[in-house]
Design an enzyme around this catalytic site. Structure first.
Site, PDB file in Angstrom:
ATOM      1  N   ASN A  14       0.878  -1.171   0.000  1.00  0.00           N
ATOM      2  CA  ASN A  14       0.000   0.000   0.000  1.00  0.00           C
ATOM      3  C   ASN A  14       0.911   1.215   0.000  1.00  0.00           C
ATOM      4  O   ASN A  14       1.404   1.639   1.044  1.00  0.00           O
ATOM      5  CB  ASN A  14      -0.908  -0.022   1.224  1.00  0.00           C
ATOM      6  CG  ASN A  14      -1.903   1.132   1.240  1.00  0.00           C
ATOM      7  OD1 ASN A  14      -1.803   2.050   0.438  1.00  0.00           O
ATOM      8  ND2 ASN A  14      -2.838   1.087   2.163  1.00  0.00           N
ATOM      9  N   ARG A  96      -2.796  -1.850  -3.458  1.00  0.00           N
ATOM     10  CA  ARG A  96      -3.936  -0.935  -3.366  1.00  0.00           C
ATOM     11  C   ARG A  96      -3.656   0.226  -4.309  1.00  0.00           C
ATOM     12  O   ARG A  96      -2.650   0.918  -4.193  1.00  0.00           O
ATOM     13  CB  ARG A  96      -4.086  -0.397  -1.945  1.00  0.00           C
ATOM     14  CG  ARG A  96      -5.174   0.670  -1.824  1.00  0.00           C
ATOM     15  CD  ARG A  96      -4.934   1.578  -0.644  1.00  0.00           C
ATOM     16  NE  ARG A  96      -5.899   2.667  -0.597  1.00  0.00           N
ATOM     17  CZ  ARG A  96      -5.678   3.816   0.018  1.00  0.00           C
ATOM     18  NH1 ARG A  96      -4.531   4.032   0.630  1.00  0.00           N
ATOM     19  NH2 ARG A  96      -6.604   4.754   0.021  1.00  0.00           N
ATOM     20  N   HIS A 184     -11.809   5.195  -0.732  1.00  0.00           N
ATOM     21  CA  HIS A 184     -11.720   4.365   0.480  1.00  0.00           C
ATOM     22  C   HIS A 184     -12.518   3.071   0.325  1.00  0.00           C
ATOM     23  O   HIS A 184     -12.992   2.495   1.300  1.00  0.00           O
ATOM     24  CB  HIS A 184     -12.206   5.135   1.725  1.00  0.00           C
ATOM     25  CG  HIS A 184     -11.314   6.275   2.104  1.00  0.00           C
ATOM     26  ND1 HIS A 184     -11.804   7.523   2.430  1.00  0.00           N
ATOM     27  CD2 HIS A 184      -9.960   6.356   2.192  1.00  0.00           C
ATOM     28  CE1 HIS A 184     -10.795   8.332   2.706  1.00  0.00           C
ATOM     29  NE2 HIS A 184      -9.663   7.649   2.564  1.00  0.00           N
ATOM     30  N   HIS A 211     -15.082   6.672   7.649  1.00  0.00           N
ATOM     31  CA  HIS A 211     -13.658   6.345   7.549  1.00  0.00           C
ATOM     32  C   HIS A 211     -12.895   7.623   7.857  1.00  0.00           C
ATOM     33  O   HIS A 211     -12.777   8.520   7.015  1.00  0.00           O
ATOM     34  CB  HIS A 211     -13.326   5.835   6.141  1.00  0.00           C
ATOM     35  CG  HIS A 211     -11.872   5.529   5.940  1.00  0.00           C
ATOM     36  ND1 HIS A 211     -11.378   4.245   5.898  1.00  0.00           N
ATOM     37  CD2 HIS A 211     -10.796   6.355   5.767  1.00  0.00           C
ATOM     38  CE1 HIS A 211     -10.065   4.288   5.708  1.00  0.00           C
ATOM     39  NE2 HIS A 211      -9.696   5.555   5.634  1.00  0.00           N
ATOM     40  N   SER A 214      -6.139  10.341   8.051  1.00  0.00           N
ATOM     41  CA  SER A 214      -5.590  11.580   7.501  1.00  0.00           C
ATOM     42  C   SER A 214      -6.409  12.005   6.283  1.00  0.00           C
ATOM     43  O   SER A 214      -6.634  13.188   6.044  1.00  0.00           O
ATOM     44  CB  SER A 214      -4.122  11.391   7.128  1.00  0.00           C
ATOM     45  OG  SER A 214      -3.971  10.313   6.226  1.00  0.00           O
ATOM     46  N   GLY A 215      -6.867  11.021   5.505  1.00  0.00           N
ATOM     47  CA  GLY A 215      -7.920  11.219   4.532  1.00  0.00           C
ATOM     48  C   GLY A 215      -9.208  10.728   5.155  1.00  0.00           C
ATOM     49  O   GLY A 215      -9.185   9.840   6.015  1.00  0.00           O
ATOM     50  N   ARG A 244      -6.287  18.256   3.613  1.00  0.00           N
ATOM     51  CA  ARG A 244      -7.108  18.473   2.424  1.00  0.00           C
ATOM     52  C   ARG A 244      -8.363  19.252   2.800  1.00  0.00           C
ATOM     53  O   ARG A 244      -8.910  19.094   3.886  1.00  0.00           O
ATOM     54  CB  ARG A 244      -7.494  17.138   1.783  1.00  0.00           C
ATOM     55  CG  ARG A 244      -6.377  16.487   1.000  1.00  0.00           C
ATOM     56  CD  ARG A 244      -6.758  15.125   0.471  1.00  0.00           C
ATOM     57  NE  ARG A 244      -6.174  14.054   1.263  1.00  0.00           N
ATOM     58  CZ  ARG A 244      -6.466  12.771   1.125  1.00  0.00           C
ATOM     59  NH1 ARG A 244      -7.357  12.386   0.216  1.00  0.00           N
ATOM     60  NH2 ARG A 244      -5.883  11.858   1.872  1.00  0.00           N
ATOM     61  N   GLY A 333      -7.867   5.229  11.385  1.00  0.00           N
ATOM     62  CA  GLY A 333      -7.050   5.646  12.516  1.00  0.00           C
ATOM     63  C   GLY A 333      -7.733   6.523  13.534  1.00  0.00           C
ATOM     64  O   GLY A 333      -7.737   6.230  14.737  1.00  0.00           O
ATOM     65  N   GLU A 384      -7.888  -3.100   5.231  1.00  0.00           N
ATOM     66  CA  GLU A 384      -7.746  -2.975   3.779  1.00  0.00           C
ATOM     67  C   GLU A 384      -6.739  -3.975   3.220  1.00  0.00           C
ATOM     68  O   GLU A 384      -6.906  -4.470   2.099  1.00  0.00           O
ATOM     69  CB  GLU A 384      -7.304  -1.554   3.435  1.00  0.00           C
ATOM     70  CG  GLU A 384      -8.332  -0.490   3.770  1.00  0.00           C
ATOM     71  CD  GLU A 384      -7.732   0.902   3.831  1.00  0.00           C
ATOM     72  OE1 GLU A 384      -8.137   1.745   3.013  1.00  0.00           O
ATOM     73  OE2 GLU A 384      -6.855   1.134   4.684  1.00  0.00           O
TER      74      GLU A 384
END
Length: 402
Positions: A14, A96, A184, A211, A214-215, A244, A333, A384
């Site tokens: 990943n 991924r 995601h 989800h 960080s993203g 973002r 996370g 994932e």
């Protein structure tokens, strides 16, 4: 499996903009074990303080070539891999890949044509796509004998109705592939499996999965299939994230370019890397750091307030599309480990009948709502890597048997 399959593993890679996660899964295990034989992560690849951790252990410093840090990191992965294989053979390498465009909606075996297609999607996911493809291309050159399977974050959202995918632009945009894809997807795919196992029919109603990493994005599911989501054409859309912006008036982008005279490259840098929690706070993209100083730092407090407000806005829109809400799921996370953020998000959803059991929430329990809550609120760790390995195993098994 037959005797020739003994000792085979699936290697999952990943690759992101500043990190590479990798894991080994025992391909002879049936069903495929969800815990890998070994997992590790190289982080901070493009910065001055690169680190590596294995099997959840402490970070250890890692020195990388300043001119070619990503290539060097991949070299480190190969070295550690040889130690961990211990005589096993690699059945396939599974990657991924964030964007499959309109052409790829299922896992696919890499060849030169697939690689060329995926390179053309780099502008759609500039934070992630280039680095995954660099890893794939490097392995094609150094180990052309190894099958490489790519699994797409956009694939799970193929069930979105067209009215959710289409953008209010001229029809030619739709025909050329300019549409909402959703992301995601590997995380949401895992949730569709894990929630069904743990909660059965309770999870098959109107389920909203958050989800939060960080993203970050939300996915509204019915019968555990994606029917609405916050990320759209790119991974910039929807929720406010670590660095973002999330959903943004396109007029603001025009203003930055027309009035402030910023270049396209500079605007892209701002939207992807200098916005979100980091941009508003001026301190950090990590909510844990902002929570520590919000009492004394007004901008940190504002960033967290906006983070919550954007979540409430986006969740409300998805709940409206679902026609109500039966289950709310936190994952990734922040979603799995940050009780304070979960508490704030749920506080803004009390109008839906969300009642949080704060004791269970602080303990990161599986169910964190009260027995009387109209909406069941749960914490479900994502996986994932396992989904990616499973897809690669299924695809290569079909190829072997054909």
């Amino acid at each position: 499996m037959n005797d020739t399959d003994k000792g085979e593993v699936i290697l999952v890679l990943n690759a992101g903009s500043s990190s590479i996660k990798f894991a080994l899964f025992d391909a002879t295990c049936c069903p495929l074990a969800r815990t890998p034989l070994w997992r590790a992560k190289v982080d901070g690849i493009t910065g001055p303080n690169s680190v590596v951790s294995e099997n959840g252990g402490d970070d250890q410093p890692l020195t990388l070539d300043e001119k070619h840090p990503y290539h060097d990191a991949l070299g480190y992965v190969r070295e550690r891999l040889q130690t961990q294989l211990a005589g096993r053979s690699i059945r396939a390498i599974a990657h991924r890949v964030v964007h499959g465009g309109i052409k790829y909606s299922k896992p696919v075996l890499i060849d030169t044509q697939v690689l060329a297609d995926l390179k053309s999607y780099i502008p759609l996911a500039p934070l992630h796509q280039p680095f995954a493809l660099e890893a794939i291309e490097t392995l094609l050159q150094t180990r052309p004998d190894l099958p490489q399977v790519v699994c797409f974050d956009t694939a799970f959202h193929q069930t979105l109705p067209d009215v959710e995918k289409i953008l209010p632009l001229p029809w030619s945009a739709w025909e050329s592939g300019l549409r909402r894809y959703g992301f995601h997807g590997l995380s949401y795919c895992y949730q569709s499996i894990a929630l069904a196992e743990r909660y059965g029919d309770q999870a098959r109603g109107r389920t909203l999965v958050a989800h939060l990493g960080s993203g970050a994005s939300l996915c509204g599911m019915r019968d555990l299939k994606s029917v609405t989501t916050t990320m759209g054409f790119s991974a910039l859309d929807g929720l406010m994230m670590g660095s973002r912006c999330g959903a943004l008036d396109p007029g603001a982008v025009i203003f930055l370019m027309e009035i402030w005279k910023l270049s396209l490259e500079r605007v892209s840098q701002i939207l992807y890397h200098e916005s979100g929690l980091l941009g508003v706070s001026g301190i950090s993209s990590d909510p844990r750091e902002l929570l520590k100083v919000e009492a004394s730092e007004p901008r940190a407090a504002m960033a967290l307030a906006l983070y919550q407000r954007r979540f409430i806005h986006e969740a409300g829109a998805l709940v409206a599309a679902l026609g109500g809400l039966d289950m709310l799921v936190f994952t990734a996370g922040i979603g799995e480990h940050n009780a304070a953020i979960r508490s704030r998000m749920c506080a803004g959803l009390q109008y839906l009948g969300v009642e949080l059991n704060e004791t269970a929430n602080q303990a990161n329990a599986a169910v964190i709502s009260t027995p009387g809550s109209r909406v069941k609120v749960v914490v479900e760790p994502t996986n994932e890597e396992w989904v990616t390995a499973l897809d690669a195993l299924r695809l290569t098994t079909r190829l072997h048997s054909s």
